[in-house]
Design a protein around this motif. Structure first.
Motif, short mmCIF file in Angstrom:
data_model
loop_
_atom_site.label_atom_id
_atom_site.label_comp_id
_atom_site.label_asym_id
_atom_site.label_seq_id
_atom_site.Cartn_x
_atom_site.Cartn_y
_atom_site.Cartn_z
N THR A 636 0.85 -1.20 0.00
CA THR A 636 0.00 0.00 0.00
C THR A 636 0.88 1.24 0.00
O THR A 636 1.78 1.38 0.84
CB THR A 636 -0.93 0.01 1.22
N SER A 639 -3.01 5.87 -1.13
CA SER A 639 -4.34 5.26 -1.20
C SER A 639 -4.40 4.11 -2.19
O SER A 639 -5.46 3.55 -2.44
CB SER A 639 -5.36 6.33 -1.62
N SER A 641 -3.29 0.29 -3.37
CA SER A 641 -2.82 -1.01 -2.91
C SER A 641 -2.80 -1.97 -4.10
O SER A 641 -3.76 -2.02 -4.88
CB SER A 641 -3.73 -1.58 -1.82
#
Length: 744
Positions: A636, A639, A641
């Protein structure tokens, strides 16, 4: 004559164990509680003490079968004791002798056609003549049941014997004795499972001491200076504590046996005895003069005196050995010049005392055996046949109190000390010396030849029974592969031998793993932190060479290695393989020999990283061995991942711990690579970008060890987490040490 093999059955941890003997010295190595002490105690009780076996020496897992055998006696009229004897301790001893030694071994040859070679003898517990085991046990049980018809009370009180084991606790030594039986050399096998040879139905014993006149056995046990419960005091001519570390306690028996001038005096002895007599006369005259007033005062009281009462007279009698009976009989000159400043041996460190003491004992064992000095040609026992052709010396844990360098020196020279005699040094000597050493020290093992090691490995129980042990012979482990044998032995000599004493082995790629893994384990894997782990720093190009050794040890082993993805690229018209960032669907393969030839025996990157999550740690089907390598891991960044596949330990660690790496780069003395990693973390827009930047930096001049050292400077190292592939492997390894089946 040589001892070729000793097989131990039903003795403590050694339910069935084979100990092949080296020609000169044999080292027993293994983790704690693996059976080394059981082996040494078996050799002592069967060969040296020839007895002293009790119920605690019976392998614990055998008692269920023994109780079942004894329980059936109430239903049987005729009792066959052979099933019971098969559950009690016994050993098989195999010797190799030439026809020229027939006069020594005539009582051991199996047939008149024997023309030299192997001779086998079994020493086992058997009922004494006239001892009716069944009748005495049933009578004792009946008596207990008569006095206590209901059996044990609610509080657990019951009369003796509650069961057959409790009966033998008191009666084993009264009812059983050692007896020897001749074995068939034709049934001797060099390999295969350890199975006891069946004795002929009418086999007759040849007594409890078949090796009288054949083997001269001496021992230095582990408890030097301390009592060892259940053990004998050693040899008859030893001091009360036969294993005292002080030379002062050993020189008197040596003096009496080899030097004493009163025994068969020589011309030099006569001079010494004359001097002692003159000293005695002078001292008596001084005593008479010194006590004259005191004796006169006593006589003034009327006693002693008179015609019928003898007069008091004080005199001394000086014996040569008396001069050695004091704590300072052995001293060390510490002056280094002519001043002669000396201190008693007790003022030296324990290590120095222990070393000198053990060497002196070895010298004494040798001189006793070769009948040096006054001991020559003296018959010690009625059945003595002269000098035995074989001397067996047992040493337990010689490393006690010894510094590392001294341990190696002692092990390298112990056998030479035992052979330092004119009749032993010459080639083709009729006398053989074999040394057996049990040790917990990798430095002791380091000083021995690899082929002399016998590895004791614990066998975990399947049904909650007390674990037993087996023995792996390092001789011939690599077969005809001389190149691998040469590599492994040289590698171990250049590093360490602690893998022979470890609870688990972790094979790693390089310095970064070696620096950081102990910290990761200490803070996040408590079961592993409490275990004795051996780290072998060995890259993926060579780890597979240790395969025969690791598989023979059967110690839980985790191999942490790199994926090493490569792809074919066109370099000016020439197709070559080049390291690339791991990626599925790109026709990549691995350059890692462990992954290709050992576990999981796959070469395609798509197959290696496409396995389901439960198989990320590939385990060997029949041994506790697993390999962990980089696989896709979720990363991650901000924001975003996604899953990316790292290529080395270093980039996997960065992807798992971006904040810790950033903190490490904040120190004023961090290396260039750490700062480059932190810059990539700050600039990357997505996990894929970060993974690519890390790979490209590692392709340049990497500073892997410096990067790992930088991470040691972060404020709280507990925040550092293992990459997923390593976490999977360490979790599996912790499960193996707890006896959990299967991989993570």
């Amino acid at each position: 004559m040589k001892l070729r093999r000793i097989e131990v059955f039903n003795f403590r941890k050694l339910r069935r164990a084979r100990l092949d003997m080296s020609d000169k010295q044999t080292l027993l190595v293994g983790a704690n509680n693996s059976g080394k002490t059981s082996a040494m105690k078996a050799l002592r009780k069967f060969l040296k003490d020839r007895g002293g076996i009790d119920t605690r020496d019976v392998t614990a897992s055998n008692w269920a079968a023994i109780e079942q055998i004894a329980g059936a006696w109430t239903q049987e009229v005729e009792v066959d004791l052979s099933p019971l004897l098969a559950q009690l301790p016994f050993i098989d001893v195999w010797l190799h002798a030439d026809t020229s030694e027939l006069h020594h071994v005539a009582h051991l040859i199996p047939t008149l056609t024997w023309t030299g070679g192997l001779l086998g003898v079994r020493l086992r517990l058997e009922p004494k003549r006239g001892a009716d085991i069944k009748a005495q046990y049933l009578a004792a049980r009946e008596a207990a049941q008569t006095l206590q018809p209901g059996g044990a009370t609610a509080k657990g009180f019951a009369l003796w014997p509650r069961d057959f084991r409790e009966f033998l606790d008191k009666r084993l030594r009264d009812l059983f004795e050692l007896n020897a039986h001749i074995l068939d050399p034709m049934s001797f096998t060099t390999t295969g499972p350890v199975e006891p040879q069946a004795l002929p139905a009418l086999s007759e014993g040849i007594g409890s001491n078949p090796f009288a006149g054949l083997i001269h056995i001496r021992e230095i046990n582990a408890q030097r200076g301390f009592a060892d419960a259940g053990d004998s005091n050693g040899d008859d001519d030893e001091p009360t504590n036969a294993t005292s570390r002080k030379i002062a306690s050993q020189i008197q028996p040596y003096f009496r046996k080899h030097i004493d001038p009163e025994k068969d005096p020589t011309p030099n002895d006569v001079k010494a005895l004359e001097a002692i007599h003159d000293a005695e006369t002078t001292f008596n005259a001084r005593l008479k003069d010194g006590f004259a007033d005191a004796i006169k005062e006593l006589e003034s009281l009327g006693y002693p005196g008179g015609l019928n009462n003898p007069k008091l007279f004080i005199a001394t009698q000086i014996k040569p050995v008396d001069g050695l009976d004091h704590p300072a009989a052995v001293q060390y000159d510490i002056s280094g010049d002519t001043s002669g400043v000396k201190l008693p041996e007790s003022y030296n460190g324990l290590g120095f005392q222990n070393l000198i003491s053990m060497v002196f004992q070895l010298m004494r064992f040798r001189d006793d055996w070769m009948q040096v000095g006054k001991f020559k040609s003296q018959l010690v026992t009625p059945d003595d046949k002269g000098i035995e052709p074989l001397q067996l010396v047992l040493i337990e844990e010689p490393e006690a109190h010894l510094h590392v360098q001294v341990q190696q020196v002692f092990m390298a020279r112990a056998h030479k000390v035992l052979r330092n005699h004119k009749d032993l040094e010459k080639e083709g000597s009729a006398f053989t010396t074999q040394l057996v050493v049990s040790t917990h020290s990798g430095h002791i093992a380091h000083a021995a030849a690899f082929e002399e090691l016998r590895y004791f490995k614990r066998e975990l129980p399947s049904q909650g029974v007390v674990p037993t042990a087996s023995v792996a012979n390092m001789t011939g482990l690599f077969g005809a592969d001389n190149e691998t044998h040469r590599f492994v032995t040289r590698y171990l000599l250049s590093t360490h031998f602690d893998l022979f004493f470890a609870d688990a082995i972790i094979v790693i790629e390089g310095a970064a793993e070696r620096i950081l893994l102990p910290h990761l384990i200490q803070h996040h894997y408590p079961d592993l932190a409490a275990a004795y782990l051996s780290f072998l720093e060995l890259g993926g190009s060579h780890a597979h060479r240790l395969r025969p050794l690791i598989e023979a040890l059967e110690v839980p082993t985790l191999i942490i290695t790199d994926l090493d993805a490569v792809a074919e690229v066109d370099k000016g018209g020439k197709i070559v393989k080049e390291s690339v960032q791991p990626c599925c669907g790109a026709a990549q393969t691995t350059a890692n020999h462990v992954l290709k030839t050992w576990l999981p025996k796959l070469a395609e990157i798509d197959e290696l990283v496409g396995s389901p999550p439960t198989a990320l740690c590939h385990t060997a089907p029949d041994r506790p061995i697993a390999v962990s390598y980089q696989t896709p891991q979720k990363v991650t960044l901000g924001s975003v991942s996604t899953s990316v596949t790292p290529s080395t330990f270093e980039d996997a660690l960065v992807l798992t711990n971006p904040k810790a790496v950033t903190d490490a780069a904040g120190t004023g003395f961090s290396c260039l690579m750490t700062r480059a990693f932190a810059k990539s973390i700050a600039e990357a827009q997505a996990p894929e970008d970060l993974a690519k930047a890390l790979f490209e930096r590692l392709a340049k001049k990497p500073e892997k060890a410096a990067f790992a050292l930088d991470l040691l400077y972060i404020k709280d190292i507990k925040v550092l987490r293992a990459p997923p592939y390593i976490n999977t492997g360490l979790t599996w390894l912790a499960g193996q040490l707890k006896g959990v089946e299967g991989a993570a």
